[in-house]
Design a protein around this motif. Structure first.
Motif, PDB file in Angstrom:
ATOM      1  N   LEU A   7       0.807  -1.218   0.000  1.00 19.07           N
ATOM      2  CA  LEU A   7       0.000   0.000   0.000  1.00 19.07           C
ATOM      3  C   LEU A   7       0.842   1.269   0.000  1.00 19.07           C
ATOM      4  N   LEU A   8       2.015   1.217   0.560  1.00 20.20           N
ATOM      5  CA  LEU A   8       2.905   2.375   0.519  1.00 20.20           C
ATOM      6  C   LEU A   8       3.282   2.690  -0.926  1.00 20.20           C
ATOM      7  N   GLN A   9       3.690   1.681  -1.668  1.00 18.00           N
ATOM      8  CA  GLN A   9       4.055   1.870  -3.079  1.00 18.00           C
ATOM      9  C   GLN A   9       2.844   2.311  -3.900  1.00 18.00           C
ATOM     10  N   ALA A  10       1.699   1.670  -3.669  1.00 22.00           N
ATOM     11  CA  ALA A  10       0.487   2.008  -4.418  1.00 22.00           C
ATOM     12  C   ALA A  10       0.084   3.454  -4.162  1.00 22.00           C
ATOM     13  N   ALA A  11       0.133   3.884  -2.905  1.00 20.48           N
ATOM     14  CA  ALA A  11      -0.219   5.260  -2.577  1.00 20.48           C
ATOM     15  C   ALA A  11       0.725   6.230  -3.276  1.00 20.48           C
ATOM     16  N   GLN A  12       2.005   5.936  -3.233  1.00 16.98           N
ATOM     17  CA  GLN A  12       2.984   6.809  -3.877  1.00 16.98           C
ATOM     18  C   GLN A  12       2.752   6.895  -5.375  1.00 16.98           C
ATOM     19  N   GLU A  13       2.410   5.765  -6.006  1.00 10.03           N
ATOM     20  CA  GLU A  13       2.137   5.767  -7.447  1.00 10.03           C
ATOM     21  C   GLU A  13       0.912   6.609  -7.788  1.00 10.03           C
ATOM     22  N   LEU A  14      -0.042   6.702  -6.830  1.00  9.78           N
ATOM     23  CA  LEU A  14      -1.252   7.496  -7.042  1.00  9.78           C
ATOM     24  C   LEU A  14      -1.072   8.950  -6.623  1.00  9.78           C
ATOM     25  N   GLY A  15       0.114   9.284  -6.126  1.00  7.81           N
ATOM     26  CA  GLY A  15       0.375  10.646  -5.705  1.00  7.81           C
ATOM     27  C   GLY A  15      -0.076  10.956  -4.288  1.00  7.81           C
ATOM     28  N   GLN A  32       1.529   4.009   9.232  1.00 10.84           N
ATOM     29  CA  GLN A  32       0.339   3.347   9.761  1.00 10.84           C
ATOM     30  C   GLN A  32      -0.924   3.902   9.105  1.00 10.84           C
ATOM     31  N   ILE A  33      -1.817   2.996   8.736  1.00 12.73           N
ATOM     32  CA  ILE A  33      -3.059   3.396   8.074  1.00 12.73           C
ATOM     33  C   ILE A  33      -4.212   2.539   8.575  1.00 12.73           C
ATOM     34  N   PHE A  34      -5.420   3.054   8.458  1.00 13.63           N
ATOM     35  CA  PHE A  34      -6.627   2.252   8.577  1.00 13.63           C
ATOM     36  C   PHE A  34      -7.040   1.928   7.159  1.00 13.63           C
ATOM     37  N   VAL A  35      -7.285   0.673   6.872  1.00 14.49           N
ATOM     38  CA  VAL A  35      -7.698   0.258   5.532  1.00 14.49           C
ATOM     39  C   VAL A  35      -9.212   0.316   5.459  1.00 14.49           C
ATOM     40  N   GLU A  36      -9.724   1.066   4.499  1.00 15.43           N
ATOM     41  CA  GLU A  36     -11.160   1.193   4.311  1.00 15.43           C
ATOM     42  C   GLU A  36     -11.591   0.412   3.082  1.00 15.43           C
ATOM     43  N   GLU A  37     -12.787  -0.129   3.158  1.00 14.99           N
ATOM     44  CA  GLU A  37     -13.350  -0.880   2.041  1.00 14.99           C
ATOM     45  C   GLU A  37     -14.263   0.041   1.244  1.00 14.99           C
ATOM     46  N   GLY A  38     -14.248  -0.105  -0.076  1.00 15.44           N
ATOM     47  CA  GLY A  38     -15.151   0.668  -0.908  1.00 15.44           C
ATOM     48  C   GLY A  38     -14.561   1.015  -2.254  1.00 15.44           C
ATOM     49  N   HIS A  39     -15.308   1.823  -2.992  1.00 16.59           N
ATOM     50  CA  HIS A  39     -14.890   2.298  -4.310  1.00 16.59           C
ATOM     51  C   HIS A  39     -14.462   3.758  -4.158  1.00 16.59           C
ATOM     52  N   PHE A  40     -13.281   4.058  -4.640  1.00 13.18           N
ATOM     53  CA  PHE A  40     -12.739   5.402  -4.529  1.00 13.18           C
ATOM     54  C   PHE A  40     -12.541   5.947  -5.941  1.00 13.18           C
ATOM     55  N   SER A  41     -13.557   6.658  -6.411  1.00  7.14           N
ATOM     56  CA  SER A  41     -13.581   7.097  -7.814  1.00  7.14           C
ATOM     57  C   SER A  41     -12.462   8.077  -8.146  1.00  7.14           C
ATOM     58  N   LYS A  42     -12.013   8.860  -7.163  1.00  6.60           N
ATOM     59  CA  LYS A  42     -10.943   9.825  -7.434  1.00  6.60           C
ATOM     60  C   LYS A  42      -9.717   9.136  -8.024  1.00  6.60           C
ATOM     61  N   HIS A  43      -9.410   7.938  -7.520  1.00 10.02           N
ATOM     62  CA  HIS A  43      -8.244   7.198  -7.995  1.00 10.02           C
ATOM     63  C   HIS A  43      -8.628   5.978  -8.830  1.00 10.02           C
ATOM     64  N   GLY A  44      -9.933   5.748  -9.000  1.00 10.06           N
ATOM     65  CA  GLY A  44     -10.390   4.628  -9.812  1.00 10.06           C
ATOM     66  C   GLY A  44     -10.027   3.276  -9.225  1.00 10.06           C
ATOM     67  N   ILE A  45     -10.123   3.140  -7.910  1.00 10.50           N
ATOM     68  CA  ILE A  45      -9.769   1.872  -7.270  1.00 10.50           C
ATOM     69  C   ILE A  45     -10.913   1.364  -6.400  1.00 10.50           C
ATOM     70  N   LYS A  46     -10.920   0.065  -6.210  1.00 15.56           N
ATOM     71  CA  LYS A  46     -11.830  -0.594  -5.278  1.00 15.56           C
ATOM     72  C   LYS A  46     -10.971  -1.247  -4.211  1.00 15.56           C
ATOM     73  N   SER A  47     -11.355  -1.054  -2.975  1.00 10.52           N
ATOM     74  CA  SER A  47     -10.619  -1.619  -1.849  1.00 10.52           C
ATOM     75  C   SER A  47     -11.493  -2.673  -1.170  1.00 10.52           C
ATOM     76  N   ARG A  48     -10.947  -3.861  -1.037  1.00  9.69           N
ATOM     77  CA  ARG A  48     -11.659  -4.960  -0.386  1.00  9.69           C
ATOM     78  C   ARG A  48     -10.701  -5.675   0.566  1.00  9.69           C
ATOM     79  N   PRO A  49     -11.226  -6.242   1.637  1.00  3.97           N
ATOM     80  CA  PRO A  49     -10.355  -6.937   2.598  1.00  3.97           C
ATOM     81  C   PRO A  49      -9.500  -8.030   1.965  1.00  3.97           C
TER      82      PRO A  49
END
Length: 77
Positions: A7-15, A32-49
């Motif tokens: 997730l660190l690399q992915a976040a950096q790639e998304l700016g 440290q992060i809290f991982v949230e589930e859902g669709h994030f249209s700003k970055h065009g990603i879906k987050s699932r456990p």
């Protein structure tokens, strides 16, 4: 993102800036992060456990020493 990207690399790639003093070695705890589930249209990603890897042994050790309390280390997840 490619499978296996943490997730660190992915976040950096998304700016998205996440601090990581240790350079992703799972020792500083700055990412440290809290991982949230859902669709994030700003970055065009879906987050699932099921997108996350299980905690690594280093991440579990960090949790035992510093109590992540439900958070994950972005460099490990």
């Amino acid at each position: 993102m490619a499978a296996g990207t943490n997730l660190l690399q992915a976040a950096q790639e998304l700016g998205v800036e996440l601090e990581s003093i240790c350079g992703g070695r799972q020792t500083c705890g700055k990412c440290q992060i809290f991982v949230e589930e859902g669709h994030f249209s700003k970055h065009g990603i879906k987050s699932r456990p099921n997108h996350l890897s299980p905690p690594t042994s280093l991440e579990m050790e960090y949790d035992q020493e510093h109590n992540l309390d439900g958070r994950r280390l972005a460099c490990a997840a």
